[in-house]
Design a protein around this motif. Structure first.
Motif, short mmCIF file in Angstrom:
data_model
loop_
_atom_site.label_atom_id
_atom_site.label_comp_id
_atom_site.label_asym_id
_atom_site.label_seq_id
_atom_site.Cartn_x
_atom_site.Cartn_y
_atom_site.Cartn_z
N SER A 47 0.83 -1.20 0.00
CA SER A 47 0.00 0.00 0.00
C SER A 47 0.86 1.24 0.00
O SER A 47 0.59 2.20 -0.71
N VAL A 48 1.92 1.24 0.80
CA VAL A 48 2.83 2.38 0.84
C VAL A 48 3.60 2.50 -0.46
O VAL A 48 3.78 3.57 -1.01
N SER A 49 4.02 1.38 -1.02
CA SER A 49 4.84 1.41 -2.22
C SER A 49 4.09 1.90 -3.44
O SER A 49 4.69 2.35 -4.40
N SER A 50 2.75 1.84 -3.42
CA SER A 50 1.98 2.25 -4.59
C SER A 50 1.85 3.76 -4.70
O SER A 50 1.38 4.27 -5.70
N SER A 51 2.22 4.51 -3.65
CA SER A 51 2.14 5.96 -3.69
C SER A 51 3.55 6.54 -3.69
O SER A 51 4.29 6.36 -2.74
N TRP A 52 3.89 7.23 -4.77
CA TRP A 52 5.25 7.73 -4.96
C TRP A 52 5.25 9.25 -4.99
O TRP A 52 4.24 9.89 -5.20
N ILE A 62 0.94 8.19 -8.97
CA ILE A 62 1.46 9.36 -8.28
C ILE A 62 0.30 10.22 -7.80
O ILE A 62 -0.55 10.63 -8.59
N ALA A 63 0.25 10.50 -6.50
CA ALA A 63 -0.81 11.34 -5.93
C ALA A 63 -0.32 12.79 -5.87
O ALA A 63 0.71 13.08 -5.27
N PHE A 64 -1.06 13.70 -6.50
CA PHE A 64 -0.75 15.12 -6.47
C PHE A 64 -1.51 15.78 -5.32
O PHE A 64 -2.54 15.28 -4.87
N ASP A 65 -1.03 16.95 -4.89
CA ASP A 65 -1.74 17.73 -3.88
C ASP A 65 -3.04 18.28 -4.46
O ASP A 65 -3.11 18.63 -5.65
N ASN A 66 -4.07 18.39 -3.62
CA ASN A 66 -5.30 19.05 -4.04
C ASN A 66 -5.02 20.50 -4.39
O ASN A 66 -4.05 21.10 -3.90
N ASP A 124 -8.32 14.39 -5.13
CA ASP A 124 -8.01 13.02 -5.54
C ASP A 124 -7.36 13.00 -6.92
O ASP A 124 -7.80 12.30 -7.84
N ILE A 125 -6.28 13.77 -7.03
CA ILE A 125 -5.56 13.89 -8.31
C ILE A 125 -4.53 12.77 -8.40
O ILE A 125 -3.61 12.70 -7.57
N LEU A 126 -4.67 11.92 -9.37
CA LEU A 126 -3.76 10.79 -9.55
C LEU A 126 -3.20 10.79 -10.98
O LEU A 126 -3.96 10.94 -11.94
#
Length: 249
Positions: free
Chosen positions: A31-36, A166-170, A154-156
């Motif tokens: 779960s942690v590894s999927s968010s960079w 990659i999750a971007f900031d709102n 929820d910008i991916l």
């Protein structure tokens, strides 16, 4: 350890607890590894002047150092502003010239947000490193006035090189029916020395919450820098009733 002791351990509640703990650890790891990290990459929306009762294009810009092949994001509009539906009951969204062979689509999801998604069947990357990425047609009610905020959550993005998520900031965008007064960087209704101070703070990456980028961009080149301060000085000096003090940059 003897074999029969191992068998006894495997049949015990302790062993089952160890199995559950191991599976939980593996789940957390992946779960942690999927968010960079986005490495400073971001979406942004320029401030938009609303003309009530009309359809306008909302530009969404991408600044990036990584290459991306796909994205999705949810948009939330203030009361009185809504996305435009097309003839097929979908929503009018379009990609900029930064697209390759990408497709884009949009739909209102269960929480009321407009979800926009784009992808490439060939894992192609969006081109360039800055500028408009896509557009959403929006319409305002004829009675709309004042100021509102468009929120993007929820910008991916999917990175091309390794297809990691990659999750971007709102981010947010201010929409307003009022015309910005050129040079009025602090939005107090006048152009004076305080606008120069506000612009200096912005250039030094310490902007105030009331800073108006559009108004501060006096020469309308899409950037705010010392050239715009010179423009503000010219505006102030062109009014004989105003005086300007020396400002330390």
């Amino acid at each position: 350890m003897r074999i029969d002791n191992i068998r006894n351990l495997q049949a015990s509640p302790l062993w089952r607890c160890l199995q559950v703990a191991f599976l939980f650890f593996v789940f957390q790891l992946f779960s942690v590894s999927s968010s960079w990290s986005a490495d400073g990459d971001c979406l942004s929306l320029p401030k938009l002047k609303i003309v009530p009762g009309t359809v306008q294009k909302l530009a969404i810009q991408l600044k990036n150092s990584n290459e991306y092949t796909a994205f999705q994001a949810d948009f939330y509009f203030p009361n009185g502003i809504s996305p435009v539906k097309d003839a097929s009951a979908g929503y009018t969204v379009s990609l900029s010239s930064r697209k390759a062979d990408h497709s884009i689509s949009a739909n209102v999801v269960s929480d009321g947000g407009l979800r926009v998604a784009a992808y490439s069947m060939n894992n192609s990357s969006f081109t360039g490193n800055s500028g408009d990425l896509f557009y959403i047609d929006i319409v305002s009610e004829s009675t709309y006035e004042g100021e509102g905020t468009i929120e993007v959550k929820d910008i991916l993005f999917t990175r091309t090189s390794d297809r990691n998520e990659i999750a971007f900031d709102n981010t947010t965008c201010t929409v307003n029916t009022k015309e910005s007064l050129k040079g009025d960087a602090n939005q107090d209704g006048a152009v004076n020395v305080t606008d120069i101070v506000a612009t200096v703070n912005f250039i030094m990456e310490n902007p105030t919450s009331t800073f108006d980028f559009e108004a501060a961009d006096v020469n309308e080149d899409g950037a705010v820098n010392v050239t715009d301060i010179v423009g503000m000085v010219n505006i102030i000096m062109s009014n004989p009733s105003r005086e300007i003090d020396e400002i330390s940059l």
